[in-house]
Design a protein around this motif. Structure first.
Motif, PDB file in Angstrom:
ATOM      1  N   LYS A  35      17.728  51.220   5.181  1.00 34.11           N
ATOM      2  CA  LYS A  35      16.499  51.915   5.578  1.00 34.11           C
ATOM      3  C   LYS A  35      15.769  52.481   4.364  1.00 34.11           C
ATOM      4  O   LYS A  35      14.545  52.403   4.258  1.00 34.11           O
ATOM      5  N   ARG A  36      16.520  53.058   3.439  1.00 33.30           N
ATOM      6  CA  ARG A  36      15.911  53.671   2.250  1.00 33.30           C
ATOM      7  C   ARG A  36      15.262  52.607   1.370  1.00 33.30           C
ATOM      8  O   ARG A  36      14.169  52.785   0.846  1.00 33.30           O
ATOM      9  N   HIS A  39      12.124  51.271   3.150  1.00 31.82           N
ATOM     10  CA  HIS A  39      11.076  52.289   3.065  1.00 31.82           C
ATOM     11  C   HIS A  39      10.410  52.255   1.683  1.00 31.82           C
ATOM     12  O   HIS A  39       9.181  52.289   1.564  1.00 31.82           O
ATOM     13  N   ARG A  43       6.454  50.789   0.520  1.00 30.54           N
ATOM     14  CA  ARG A  43       5.505  51.670  -0.165  1.00 30.54           C
ATOM     15  C   ARG A  43       5.314  51.292  -1.633  1.00 30.54           C
ATOM     16  O   ARG A  43       4.744  52.048  -2.414  1.00 30.54           O
TER      17      ARG A  43
END
Length: 89
Positions: A35-36, A39, A43
């Motif tokens: 997830k990190r 993410h 971005r």
């Protein structure tokens, strides 16, 4: 048009790492790591590091001259090794 992200995970809990880093503080689960990373890539982050304390350490060390980077990373390796050995005894 090429974008580069440097990914610096801490210790990610998996069958492969469990043998080496049993009981080391700061374990990160595979789900959290995925997830990190997703993410950060969504971005367009150039530096993706986790958990938070590891992020701050890598950012700080990356601003130092190369010789000092090597010195601080060697201290980190020794402390990790000591922590790992003390929990296995």
């Amino acid at each position: 048009g090429i974008e580069i992200s440097v990914i610096c995970p801490g210790v990610v809990q998996s069958p492969m790492t469990e043998h080496f880093y049993r009981n080391v503080p700061g374990w990160t689960t595979v789900d959290y790591a995925v997830k990190r990373i997703q993410h950060g890539l969504e971005r367009n982050q150039g530096h993706i590091a986790f958990p938070p304390h590891f992020h701050y350490i890598t950012r700080w060390v990356s601003g130092l001259p190369e010789g000092l980077q090597d010195y601080f990373m060697s201290i980190y390796k020794v402390r990790t090794r000591r922590s790992k050995n003390s929990t296995s005894n």
